[in-house]
Motif scaffolding. Structure first.
Motif, short mmCIF file in Angstrom:
data_model
loop_
_atom_site.label_atom_id
_atom_site.label_comp_id
_atom_site.label_asym_id
_atom_site.label_seq_id
_atom_site.Cartn_x
_atom_site.Cartn_y
_atom_site.Cartn_z
N PRO A 161 22.84 -1.94 50.27
CA PRO A 161 22.06 -0.94 51.00
C PRO A 161 20.91 -1.51 51.83
O PRO A 161 20.40 -0.84 52.70
CB PRO A 161 21.51 -0.04 49.89
CG PRO A 161 21.51 -0.90 48.67
CD PRO A 161 22.65 -1.85 48.81
N TYR A 199 2.85 -2.94 48.31
CA TYR A 199 3.34 -3.54 49.56
C TYR A 199 2.91 -2.70 50.77
O TYR A 199 2.45 -3.23 51.78
CB TYR A 199 4.86 -3.66 49.50
CG TYR A 199 5.50 -4.10 50.79
CD1 TYR A 199 6.22 -3.20 51.57
CD2 TYR A 199 5.38 -5.40 51.24
CE1 TYR A 199 6.79 -3.58 52.76
CE2 TYR A 199 5.96 -5.81 52.44
CZ TYR A 199 6.66 -4.90 53.19
OH TYR A 199 7.23 -5.28 54.37
N LYS A 201 15.44 -4.66 56.86
CA LYS A 201 14.14 -4.04 57.20
C LYS A 201 13.14 -4.23 56.06
O LYS A 201 11.95 -4.40 56.30
CB LYS A 201 14.34 -2.55 57.45
CG LYS A 201 14.84 -2.22 58.82
CD LYS A 201 14.87 -0.73 59.02
CE LYS A 201 15.47 -0.39 60.36
NZ LYS A 201 15.82 1.02 60.48
N ALA A 202 13.62 -4.23 54.81
CA ALA A 202 12.71 -4.29 53.66
C ALA A 202 11.86 -5.55 53.68
O ALA A 202 10.75 -5.57 53.15
CB ALA A 202 13.50 -4.21 52.36
N SER A 245 6.02 -1.10 45.19
CA SER A 245 6.31 -0.70 46.57
C SER A 245 5.08 -0.14 47.24
O SER A 245 4.81 -0.41 48.42
CB SER A 245 7.44 0.35 46.59
OG SER A 245 8.61 -0.17 46.03
N ARG A 276 10.97 -11.66 47.25
CA ARG A 276 12.31 -11.52 47.82
C ARG A 276 12.37 -11.76 49.32
O ARG A 276 13.44 -11.89 49.89
CB ARG A 276 12.91 -10.16 47.46
CG ARG A 276 12.22 -8.97 48.10
CD ARG A 276 12.85 -7.68 47.64
NE ARG A 276 12.31 -6.54 48.37
CZ ARG A 276 12.74 -5.29 48.22
NH1 ARG A 276 13.72 -5.02 47.37
NH2 ARG A 276 12.21 -4.30 48.93
N THR A 292 12.42 -5.09 43.04
CA THR A 292 12.67 -3.95 43.92
C THR A 292 11.59 -3.70 44.95
O THR A 292 11.61 -2.70 45.65
CB THR A 292 12.83 -2.68 43.08
OG1 THR A 292 11.69 -2.55 42.24
CG2 THR A 292 14.08 -2.73 42.21
N ALA A 293 10.63 -4.62 45.06
CA ALA A 293 9.59 -4.49 46.08
C ALA A 293 9.33 -5.87 46.67
O ALA A 293 9.60 -6.89 46.03
CB ALA A 293 8.32 -3.91 45.48
N THR A 294 8.80 -5.87 47.87
CA THR A 294 8.56 -7.15 48.55
C THR A 294 7.16 -7.66 48.21
O THR A 294 6.27 -7.75 49.05
CB THR A 294 8.74 -6.95 50.07
OG1 THR A 294 9.98 -6.27 50.31
CG2 THR A 294 8.80 -8.29 50.80
#
Lengths: 177, 310
Positions: B161, A113, B210-211, A110, B133, B104-106
């Motif tokens: 979520p 990113y 949004k992610a 994260s 993703r 869990t991350a883009t």
């Protein structure tokens, strides 16, 4: 000075103030949704902080570092601290527990990113680094170097909530600005 | 000649042994690996749910298990030797794995799978192209539009979520303005508007993620019509009747109550005409004496008359 001149002078002063204000506002607007990162961290916080044996030392929380950062330096400082974690902390920490490793991986990816997003701002000259931000970054690195590398990595991981709260606070101030 | 034969024999033996020893590592990679590696790995992702699938490895009469590991872009850049066991599929039976909680991350993620049968394991088979993703397919969400009296209510499917919803609704008439509302999560009824009778209202919705900075297409519009042209007329008539009733009954009641109170508190006594006195009291007393005398005289006269008759 007659009334006409005075009003022109006043108008000019207002225009100058307005342009300075909007220049400060032309910051890097990146959507920093740290909620899921905070959730990941909360699940491993106790396990990480239990390994931190140097309780009287801090890496992020010194007054010269994060807390004294001005709004115009937030983008640069965020970028620098993200790089600190991605380039040093996550790499220096060896995690044997698969459950904790998954959460650290989630946070690390994260952060990567977010770094990319801020990189785009920097390319558009919207994330300028002034001397104050550079000095504050150096303080963090110096604090890290004073400890043995594994202890420093564990301590820095344990202080992730400090960094995430700081991002949240500055994001709210940016969105209300 | 004999020497040559012996030498050739020794060379042949050494060569055979050398080849044998050389091939042993090929047979013993990752343990006793005689299982074929799973093939045709692919990720199918819809609405931020990511499913890794592969062709099954079949061994007659045996159940083959699979192990799934992943590596985010961070690991591939900084710690390329580290692969993380999947949270759900460290050891799984089916030729598929829900890797939603692993991705869990883009950022691009590499995924690999190997087969296991007892002590035997196959080689790792890696996804050809890393999966990000932000390539997930976003579909218009299911919605249920209902009418609760005059209230326009919508319930959206719960997609998890990562999802917010943009709801657009309008009154179906020329020149009507389209309203927009952001709904933070699905699965809960949401009130949109209080409708006017006799009108038709339409709703459509799209998801926002949004992610990954993307949204789905809008769903088909659904419309609801609000009945009620006759109802206001009935209400008006009832109101009029009630008003007229009030105009008549209330004054009547007030007057009646007033009369009752008057009789209760301050009654008025009215003498009959025969008891009304027009002369002074002295004259009345002298008149009364004369009347008594007249009556007494009248009585003697009657006795005489009676004696006379007897």
């Amino acid at each position: 000075m007659n009334v006409q001149q005075a009003s022109l002078w006043l108008l000019g002063a207002m225009l100058v103030l307005y342009s300075v204000h909007t220049h400060g506002l032309r910051r890097c607007q990146v959507s920093m949704d740290t909620r899921h990162i905070e959730e990941s961290f909360q699940e491993i916080k106790r396990a990480i902080q239990a390994k931190d044996i140097f309780q009287n030392v801090t890496i992020l929380s010194t007054s010269e570092a994060l807390q004294s950062i001005k709004p115009s330096d937030v983008c640069c400082m965020t970028k620098n601290v993200l790089a600190f974690y991605v380039d040093r902390v996550f790499k220096d920490h060896q995690e044997p527990n698969p459950r904790v490793l998954r959460k650290i991986s989630s946070i690390a990816n994260s952060f990567l990113y977010m770094q990319r997003a801020l990189q785009r701002c920097q390319e558009q000259k919207r994330c300028h680094c002034r001397q104050e931000a550079t000095n504050a970054t150096k303080i963090i690195h110096d604090n890290y170097d004073q400890l043995e590398v594994r202890s420093a990595a564990v301590k820095s991981l344990g202080e992730l909530d400090v960094f995430l709260a700081w991002i949240d606070k500055n994001n709210q101030e940016t969105s209300t600005a | 000649m004999q020497t040559l034969t012996i030498v050739l024999g020794e060379v042949w033996t050494n060569l055979t042994m050398w080849c044998f020893y050389a091939f042993i590592p090929c047979l013993l990679i990752d343990g006793v690996a005689i299982l074929p590696a799973p093939q045709n790995l692919s990720v199918h992702s819809v609405n931020m749910k990511h499913l890794l699938t592969w062709s099954p490895v079949t061994v007659p009469g045996e159940t083959v298990y699979y192990s799934v590991e992943y590596q985010g872009e961070y690991e591939s850049l900084y710690t390329s030797h580290i692969w993380i066991p999947s949270g759900c599929c460290a050891l799984t039976a089916g030729p598929e794995c829900d890797v939603t909680d692993d991705i869990t991350a883009t950022v691009p993620y590499s995924l690999r799978v190997r087969a296991t049968l007892g002590p035997q394991t196959s080689a790792w088979s890696t996804l050809k192209h890393p999966f990000n993703r932000n390539s997930t397919i976003l579909t218009p969400p299911r919605m249920e539009v209902t009418r609760d009296g005059f209230h326009l209510v919508i319930e959206l499917e719960d997609l998890g979520p990562h999802f917010e919803f943009l709801v657009a609704y309008w009154r179906r008439e020329p020149g009507a303005k389209e309203h927009v509302k952001v709904v933070r999560s699905g699965g809960i009824p949401e009130h949109l508007e209080t409708m006017e009778p006799g009108a038709t209202y339409c709703v459509k919705v799209q998801t926002l993620v949004k992610a990954i900075g993307r949204h789905s297409d809008f769903s088909q519009a659904e419309c609801v019509e609000v009945q009620g042209e006759a109802l206001p007329l009935v209400l008006a008539l009832c109101a009029l009747a009630g008003f007229v009733l009030i105009l008549v009954v209330v004054p009547l009641s007030i007057w009646k109550m007033g009369r009752l109170l008057q009789y209760s508190c301050c009654p008025v006594v009215v003498l009959p005409d025969t008891l009304k006195i027009t002369n002074s009291p002295q004259k009345l007393i002298s008149c009364r004496r004369e009347e008594v005398d007249a009556c007494a005289t009248a009585v003697l006269s009657s006795e005489e008359l009676f004696r006379a008759w007897i």
